[in-house]
Design a protein around this motif. Structure first.
Motif, PDB file in Angstrom:
ATOM      1  N   TRP A 123      38.112  33.037  49.449  1.00  0.00           N
ATOM      2  CA  TRP A 123      36.767  32.875  48.881  1.00  0.00           C
ATOM      3  C   TRP A 123      36.390  34.123  48.074  1.00  0.00           C
ATOM      4  CZ3 TRP A 123      31.812  35.052  50.845  1.00  0.00           C
ATOM      5  CH2 TRP A 123      30.751  34.717  49.971  1.00  0.00           C
ATOM      6  N   LEU A 124      36.604  35.302  48.661  1.00  0.00           N
ATOM      7  CA  LEU A 124      36.238  36.539  47.946  1.00  0.00           C
ATOM      8  C   LEU A 124      37.063  36.689  46.666  1.00  0.00           C
ATOM      9  CD1 LEU A 124      35.833  39.033  50.930  1.00  0.00           C
ATOM     10  CD2 LEU A 124      34.013  38.029  49.525  1.00  0.00           C
ATOM     11  N   TRP A 125      38.340  36.318  46.750  1.00  0.00           N
ATOM     12  CA  TRP A 125      39.184  36.379  45.550  1.00  0.00           C
ATOM     13  C   TRP A 125      38.607  35.480  44.443  1.00  0.00           C
ATOM     14  CZ3 TRP A 125      41.642  31.817  44.031  1.00  0.00           C
ATOM     15  CH2 TRP A 125      42.343  31.929  42.817  1.00  0.00           C
ATOM     16  N   ALA A 126      38.273  34.234  44.807  1.00  0.00           N
ATOM     17  CA  ALA A 126      37.772  33.284  43.790  1.00  0.00           C
ATOM     18  C   ALA A 126      36.428  33.745  43.248  1.00  0.00           C
ATOM     19  CB  ALA A 126      37.646  31.879  44.392  1.00  0.00           C
ATOM     20  N   GLY A 181      41.170  39.529  48.783  1.00  0.00           N
ATOM     21  CA  GLY A 181      39.725  39.379  48.997  1.00  0.00           C
ATOM     22  C   GLY A 181      39.041  40.727  49.118  1.00  0.00           C
ATOM     23  N   LEU A 182      39.670  41.655  49.830  1.00  0.00           N
ATOM     24  CA  LEU A 182      39.063  42.982  49.987  1.00  0.00           C
ATOM     25  C   LEU A 182      39.012  43.720  48.653  1.00  0.00           C
ATOM     26  CD1 LEU A 182      40.572  44.090  53.429  1.00  0.00           C
ATOM     27  CD2 LEU A 182      38.159  43.591  52.915  1.00  0.00           C
ATOM     28  N   ARG A 183      40.057  43.566  47.869  1.00  0.00           N
ATOM     29  CA  ARG A 183      40.034  44.238  46.555  1.00  0.00           C
ATOM     30  C   ARG A 183      38.932  43.651  45.662  1.00  0.00           C
ATOM     31  NH1 ARG A 183      46.568  45.102  45.777  1.00  0.00           N
ATOM     32  NH2 ARG A 183      46.608  47.021  47.003  1.00  0.00           N
ATOM     33  N   ALA A 184      38.789  42.339  45.737  1.00  0.00           N
ATOM     34  CA  ALA A 184      37.730  41.696  44.938  1.00  0.00           C
ATOM     35  C   ALA A 184      36.363  42.198  45.415  1.00  0.00           C
ATOM     36  CB  ALA A 184      37.822  40.175  45.058  1.00  0.00           C
ATOM     37  N   ALA A 185      36.189  42.310  46.735  1.00  0.00           N
ATOM     38  CA  ALA A 185      34.903  42.764  47.269  1.00  0.00           C
ATOM     39  C   ALA A 185      34.641  44.212  46.863  1.00  0.00           C
ATOM     40  CB  ALA A 185      34.886  42.626  48.788  1.00  0.00           C
ATOM     41  N   PRO A 192      34.876  51.252  47.384  1.00  0.00           N
ATOM     42  CA  PRO A 192      36.330  51.493  47.374  1.00  0.00           C
ATOM     43  C   PRO A 192      36.983  51.583  48.756  1.00  0.00           C
ATOM     44  CG  PRO A 192      35.121  53.273  46.253  1.00  0.00           C
ATOM     45  CD  PRO A 192      34.101  52.312  46.726  1.00  0.00           C
ATOM     46  N   ASP A 193      36.181  51.713  49.817  1.00  0.00           N
ATOM     47  CA  ASP A 193      36.798  51.753  51.153  1.00  0.00           C
ATOM     48  C   ASP A 193      37.614  50.491  51.436  1.00  0.00           C
ATOM     49  OD1 ASP A 193      35.584  54.121  51.442  1.00  0.00           O
ATOM     50  OD2 ASP A 193      34.253  53.545  53.100  1.00  0.00           O
ATOM     51  N   TYR A 194      37.149  49.370  50.898  1.00  0.00           N
ATOM     52  CA  TYR A 194      37.894  48.136  51.136  1.00  0.00           C
ATOM     53  C   TYR A 194      39.304  48.217  50.543  1.00  0.00           C
ATOM     54  CZ  TYR A 194      33.360  45.955  52.292  1.00  0.00           C
ATOM     55  OH  TYR A 194      32.144  45.631  52.843  1.00  0.00           O
ATOM     56  N   ASP A 195      39.442  48.964  49.451  1.00  0.00           N
ATOM     57  CA  ASP A 195      40.771  49.099  48.825  1.00  0.00           C
ATOM     58  C   ASP A 195      41.741  49.808  49.761  1.00  0.00           C
ATOM     59  OD1 ASP A 195      40.290  47.867  46.347  1.00  0.00           O
ATOM     60  OD2 ASP A 195      39.288  49.667  45.608  1.00  0.00           O
ATOM     61  N   GLN A 196      41.195  50.728  50.543  1.00  0.00           N
ATOM     62  CA  GLN A 196      42.088  51.455  51.465  1.00  0.00           C
ATOM     63  C   GLN A 196      42.663  50.508  52.502  1.00  0.00           C
ATOM     64  OE1 GLN A 196      40.112  54.851  53.118  1.00  0.00           O
ATOM     65  NE2 GLN A 196      39.712  55.708  51.088  1.00  0.00           N
ATOM     66  N   THR A 197      41.825  49.626  53.019  1.00  0.00           N
ATOM     67  CA  THR A 197      42.341  48.647  53.982  1.00  0.00           C
ATOM     68  C   THR A 197      43.349  47.725  53.283  1.00  0.00           C
ATOM     69  OG1 THR A 197      40.195  48.720  55.035  1.00  0.00           O
ATOM     70  CG2 THR A 197      41.672  46.944  55.720  1.00  0.00           C
ATOM     71  N   VAL A 233      51.121  35.375  42.642  1.00  0.00           N
ATOM     72  CA  VAL A 233      50.124  34.541  41.954  1.00  0.00           C
ATOM     73  C   VAL A 233      49.509  33.610  42.980  1.00  0.00           C
ATOM     74  CG1 VAL A 233      49.753  32.780  40.205  1.00  0.00           C
ATOM     75  CG2 VAL A 233      51.402  34.606  39.767  1.00  0.00           C
ATOM     76  N   PRO A 234      48.229  33.752  43.256  1.00  0.00           N
ATOM     77  CA  PRO A 234      47.251  34.526  42.503  1.00  0.00           C
ATOM     78  C   PRO A 234      46.864  35.866  43.133  1.00  0.00           C
ATOM     79  CG  PRO A 234      46.075  32.977  43.896  1.00  0.00           C
ATOM     80  CD  PRO A 234      47.560  32.801  44.190  1.00  0.00           C
ATOM     81  N   PHE A 235      47.409  36.250  44.284  1.00  0.00           N
ATOM     82  CA  PHE A 235      46.789  37.378  44.997  1.00  0.00           C
ATOM     83  C   PHE A 235      47.211  38.758  44.515  1.00  0.00           C
ATOM     84  CE2 PHE A 235      46.357  33.924  48.343  1.00  0.00           C
ATOM     85  CZ  PHE A 235      45.118  33.573  47.877  1.00  0.00           C
ATOM     86  N   GLU A 236      48.253  38.805  43.705  1.00  0.00           N
ATOM     87  CA  GLU A 236      48.609  40.062  43.016  1.00  0.00           C
ATOM     88  C   GLU A 236      48.800  41.250  43.947  1.00  0.00           C
ATOM     89  OE1 GLU A 236      45.743  40.793  39.904  1.00  0.00           O
ATOM     90  OE2 GLU A 236      46.366  39.029  38.791  1.00  0.00           O
ATOM     91  N   VAL A 237      49.354  41.010  45.125  1.00  0.00           N
ATOM     92  CA  VAL A 237      49.622  42.160  45.980  1.00  0.00           C
ATOM     93  C   VAL A 237      51.077  42.611  45.856  1.00  0.00           C
ATOM     94  CG1 VAL A 237      47.744  41.701  47.602  1.00  0.00           C
ATOM     95  CG2 VAL A 237      49.982  40.728  48.040  1.00  0.00           C
TER      96      VAL A 237
END
Ligand code: BGC
Length: 358
Positions: A123-126, A181-185, A192-197, A233-237
């Motif tokens: 959901w967060l990604w979309a 989802g965390l990166r999108a959030a 940016p803390d979400y990026d660390q997780t 695709v699509p999560f780009e991790v």
């Protein structure tokens, strides 16, 4: 069915399957799929965004945020428990599906796993990709923060995967969806803390989910799984040209394409006998198109061939099931394969849109 006819029908199925609340029903003609899954809905909203139907996508996102706000207490309690070192019971976690009104489903006779984290990441990604189309987030921020905090704190709790199976509770596709989802959030909330997780999750994927140079379904299950396609695709991790991803794609092409020409979920699948899935075949084509590794033409043609004369797409085709004796028991229990399945139509729209924009 021609491509244009199927595009038209697919839009129609999504529009008709969207309740006035904004929720997408998983399938209008399959009783047990009368709920709205965040997982399926995220792809439906993304498909409508790509088709230019921004308001319909926005309505879904507003619905999802409202449904989540309705569970705020539950989410906050789960977060608090985890932070205090305890693991909440599955029924204390957020649900996988909601009624079309955004409520919890009424307790039924059948036990159906409802603790799955991937949908919140999806959901967060979309929503992230929706909001990049210059659509204001309006009042959705508090719900975005709640979903992101929930994932940020709870991501290590073993849960059911995208196919609603527990296995060892640690699924590569689930982790990828959570990280995306965390990166999108992080972008949406400038947090940016979400990026660390997310980075920690991706490190875990590379450390624990690779076998023989390719990704695997679960930490302790070496099998290949169609959902691994989503890591890129699509999560780009995972980068498209990462050798582990290329090996995964090669293995999917070699081992998961069934006799009729579509992609299976995994070897050993027995749901409706374990057929070939429209949404995964679209995933393979989408992957090829976006990574420049091909044009997905074989998969796109196969998908068109699976449409009923009226253009409806099923969840899977079972002309060549892996386990033929498991078809009948499912049909008896739940009826014929879910048709139309909104997620199948959404994926068809996404792939064809991607192909036409090049
Ligand atoms: C699939 C899920 C899906 C649900 C609703 C299940 O059979 O395993 O991935 O979200 O159906 O379409």
């Amino acid at each position: 069915v021609s491509r244009d006819r199927l595009l038209q029908r697919s839009l129609h199925v999504l529009r008709e399957g969207q309740a006035p609340s904004g929720a997408f029903v998983a399938s209008p003609a399959f009783g047990v799929y009368r709920y709205s899954w965040l997982r399926d809905g995220a792809f439906c909203a993304h498909a409508l965004d790509l088709a230019g139907e921004t308001e319909a996508a926005a309505a879904f996102h507003r619905w999802a945020a409202t449904a989540l706000e309705g569970q705020r207490k539950r989410a906050e309690q789960a977060i608090a428990q985890v932070l205090s070192g305890r693991e909440p019971a599955h029924e204390q976690m957020l649900p996988t599906r909601y009624t079309l009104d955004g409520e919890l489903e009424p307790p039924g006779e059948e036990l159906w796993p409802n603790f799955q984290l991937d949908g919140y990441g999806m959901w967060l990604w979309a929503l992230g990709s929706h909001s990049e189309r210059a659509v204001p987030l309006d009042g959705l921020r508090p719900a975005v923060k709640l979903a992101a905090d929930y994932l940020d704190v709870c991501w290590q709790i073993p849960c059911y995967g995208p196919w609603e199976e527990f296995d060892d509770g640690k699924h590569a596709a689930t982790l990828a969806a959570i990280a995306a989802g965390l990166r999108a959030a992080s972008r949406m909330l400038n947090h940016p803390d979400y990026d660390q997780t997310a980075d920690q999750i991706v490190a875990r994927l590379f450390a624990e989910f690779v076998i023989d140079g390719r990704f695997k379904r679960c930490a302790s299950d070496q099998r290949l799984d169609g959902s691994l396609l989503w890591l890129t695709v699509p999560f780009e991790v995972v980068a498209p040209h990462d050798p582990r991803m290329r090996a995964t794609i090669e293995a999917v092409r070699r081992d998961l394409i069934g006799p009729s020409g579509g992609v299976r979920r995994y070897l050993g699948d027995t749901y409706f006998g374990g057929g070939e899935w429209i949404l995964l075949s679209c995933s393979l084509a989408w992957h090829e198109l976006l990574t420049g590794l091909g044009d997905g033409a074989d998969m796109r043609e196969w998908v068109r061939e699976q449409a009923l004369p009226n253009g409806d797409l099923p969840e899977q085709t079972i002309s060549h099931p892996q386990d033929p004796k498991m078809v009948e028991p499912w049909v008896k229990q739940w009826g014929p394969v879910a048709t139309p399945l909104l997620w199948s139509h959404a994926m068809f729209l996404i792939v064809e849109r991607t192909a036409s924009i090049g």
